[in-house]
Design an enzyme around this catalytic site. Structure first.
Site, PDB file in Angstrom:
ATOM      1  N   ASP A 175     -44.449  -2.395  60.750  1.00 51.84           N
ATOM      2  CA  ASP A 175     -45.770  -2.804  60.231  1.00 51.84           C
ATOM      3  C   ASP A 175     -46.474  -1.751  59.367  1.00 51.84           C
ATOM      4  O   ASP A 175     -47.688  -1.534  59.516  1.00 51.84           O
ATOM      5  CB  ASP A 175     -46.690  -3.203  61.399  1.00 51.84           C
ATOM      6  CG  ASP A 175     -46.199  -4.432  62.170  1.00 51.84           C
ATOM      7  OD1 ASP A 175     -45.115  -4.932  61.837  1.00 51.84           O
ATOM      8  OD2 ASP A 175     -46.894  -4.868  63.100  1.00 51.84           O
ATOM      9  N   LYS A 231     -43.376 -11.494  61.951  1.00 55.95           N
ATOM     10  CA  LYS A 231     -43.813 -11.851  63.304  1.00 55.95           C
ATOM     11  C   LYS A 231     -45.284 -12.198  63.307  1.00 55.95           C
ATOM     12  O   LYS A 231     -46.035 -11.766  62.433  1.00 55.95           O
ATOM     13  CB  LYS A 231     -43.517 -10.708  64.273  1.00 55.95           C
ATOM     14  CG  LYS A 231     -44.207  -9.426  63.889  1.00 55.95           C
ATOM     15  CD  LYS A 231     -43.741  -8.261  64.731  1.00 55.95           C
ATOM     16  CE  LYS A 231     -44.498  -7.006  64.381  1.00 55.95           C
ATOM     17  NZ  LYS A 231     -45.950  -7.103  64.562  1.00 55.95           N
ATOM     18  N   CYS A 275     -47.867  -2.443  68.308  1.00 58.68           N
ATOM     19  CA  CYS A 275     -46.576  -3.006  67.897  1.00 58.68           C
ATOM     20  C   CYS A 275     -45.405  -2.055  68.139  1.00 58.68           C
ATOM     21  O   CYS A 275     -44.319  -2.494  68.512  1.00 58.68           O
ATOM     22  CB  CYS A 275     -46.658  -3.473  66.461  1.00 58.68           C
ATOM     23  SG  CYS A 275     -47.744  -4.928  66.317  1.00 58.68           S
TER      24      CYS A 275
HETATM   25  C1  VGL Z   1     -50.779  -4.777  65.277  1.00 57.64           C
HETATM   26  C2  VGL Z   1     -52.759  -5.470  66.172  1.00 57.64           C
HETATM   27  C3  VGL Z   1     -52.605  -6.719  65.617  1.00 57.64           C
HETATM   28  C4  VGL Z   1     -49.793  -3.677  65.090  1.00 57.64           C
HETATM   29  C5  VGL Z   1     -50.598  -6.036  64.719  1.00 57.64           C
HETATM   30  O1  VGL Z   1     -49.010  -3.702  64.111  1.00 57.64           O
HETATM   31  O2  VGL Z   1     -49.788  -2.748  65.936  1.00 57.64           O
HETATM   32  N1  VGL Z   1     -51.853  -4.512  66.006  1.00 57.64           N
HETATM   33  N2  VGL Z   1     -51.525  -6.990  64.896  1.00 57.64           N
END
Ligand code: VGL
Ligand code: ZN
Length: 207
Positions: free
Chosen positions: A13, A111, A156
């Site tokens: 991410d 995701k 994540c």
């Molecule tokens: C994430 C919160 C919401 C992350 C993704 O990548 O850690 N955190 N969506």
């Protein structure tokens, strides 16, 4: 340069919305980009994950009347932190950081695309049961060791590392190639959970 690592690097991410100026900015989130780019050259194989929500996703506070970001909601699969709208499919915020080296990634696993359930982990959605397909992909390709880096360390990255251990992968998190949101002690909790699960830790310059 350190010797090649036999595992597969999972880059979690590293997207605009998790970097300064983004909708769910992780403090110093962009600092991981040069570290991951360098780390990445030590691996023969890498995959990327990409948080990828439809507009109006159930993890967004804006989808819950009377709720503010960083409050929680009870979902059928458990307690869910509610986030600012972020990583909406096709948006600039959902794009990878422009300086992230992405060309040699062999797979992009998206995701969080199901409207009613969030997915922190690269392996399972937040019900801890619905698979993303990544485990099957890695197993079919014969990987038994994964190395994780990216954002956010306490969400994540940690959920991915815990699931990787649960699936039987040898699992290492590259600590200086991650940054955390750190919401109500979430970073300390994540570190304790990962340590208890047998996740290993290293820094990017370690051999
Ligand atoms: C994430 C919160 C919401 C992350 C993704 O990548 O850690 N955190 N969506
Ligand atoms: Zn998200």
């Amino acid at each position: 340069m350190a010797k090649k690592d036999s595992g597969i690097l999972i880059i979690v991410d590293v997207q605009n919305d998790f970097c300064p100026g983004g909708a769910l900015a992780v403090p110093q989130g962009d600092a991981v980009v040069p570290i991951i780019n360098r780390l990445s050259t030590r691996f023969d194989h890498r995959v990327l994950t990409q948080d990828w929500h439809p507009a109006g996703h159930s993890s967004f506070a804006s989808s819950h009347a009377g709720k503010a970001p960083f409050e929680t909601a009870d979902m059928p699969y458990g307690t869910q932190v509610l986030w600012p709208d972020h990583c909406v499919q096709g948006s600039t915020g959902a794009a990878f950081h422009p300086d992230l080296a992405v060309d040699r990634a062999e797979l992009v696993i998206r995701k969080g695309f199901r409207p009613a359930i969030d997915s922190y982990s690269a392996f399972f959605e937040n019900d801890r049961a619905t698979p993303t397909g990544l485990a099957g992909y890695l197993q079919e390709r014969g990987f038994d060791r994964v190395v994780l880096a990216g954002l956010a360390m306490d969400f994540c990255v940690a959920f991915s590392a815990l699931d990787a251990r649960r699936l039987g992968f040898a699992t290492t998190v590259v600590t200086d190639a991650c940054r955390a949101i750190d919401l109500n002690g979430s970073l300390a909790a994540a570190m304790a959970d990962m340590t208890a699960a047998g996740v290993g830790f290293m820094t990017a310059d370690a051999a």
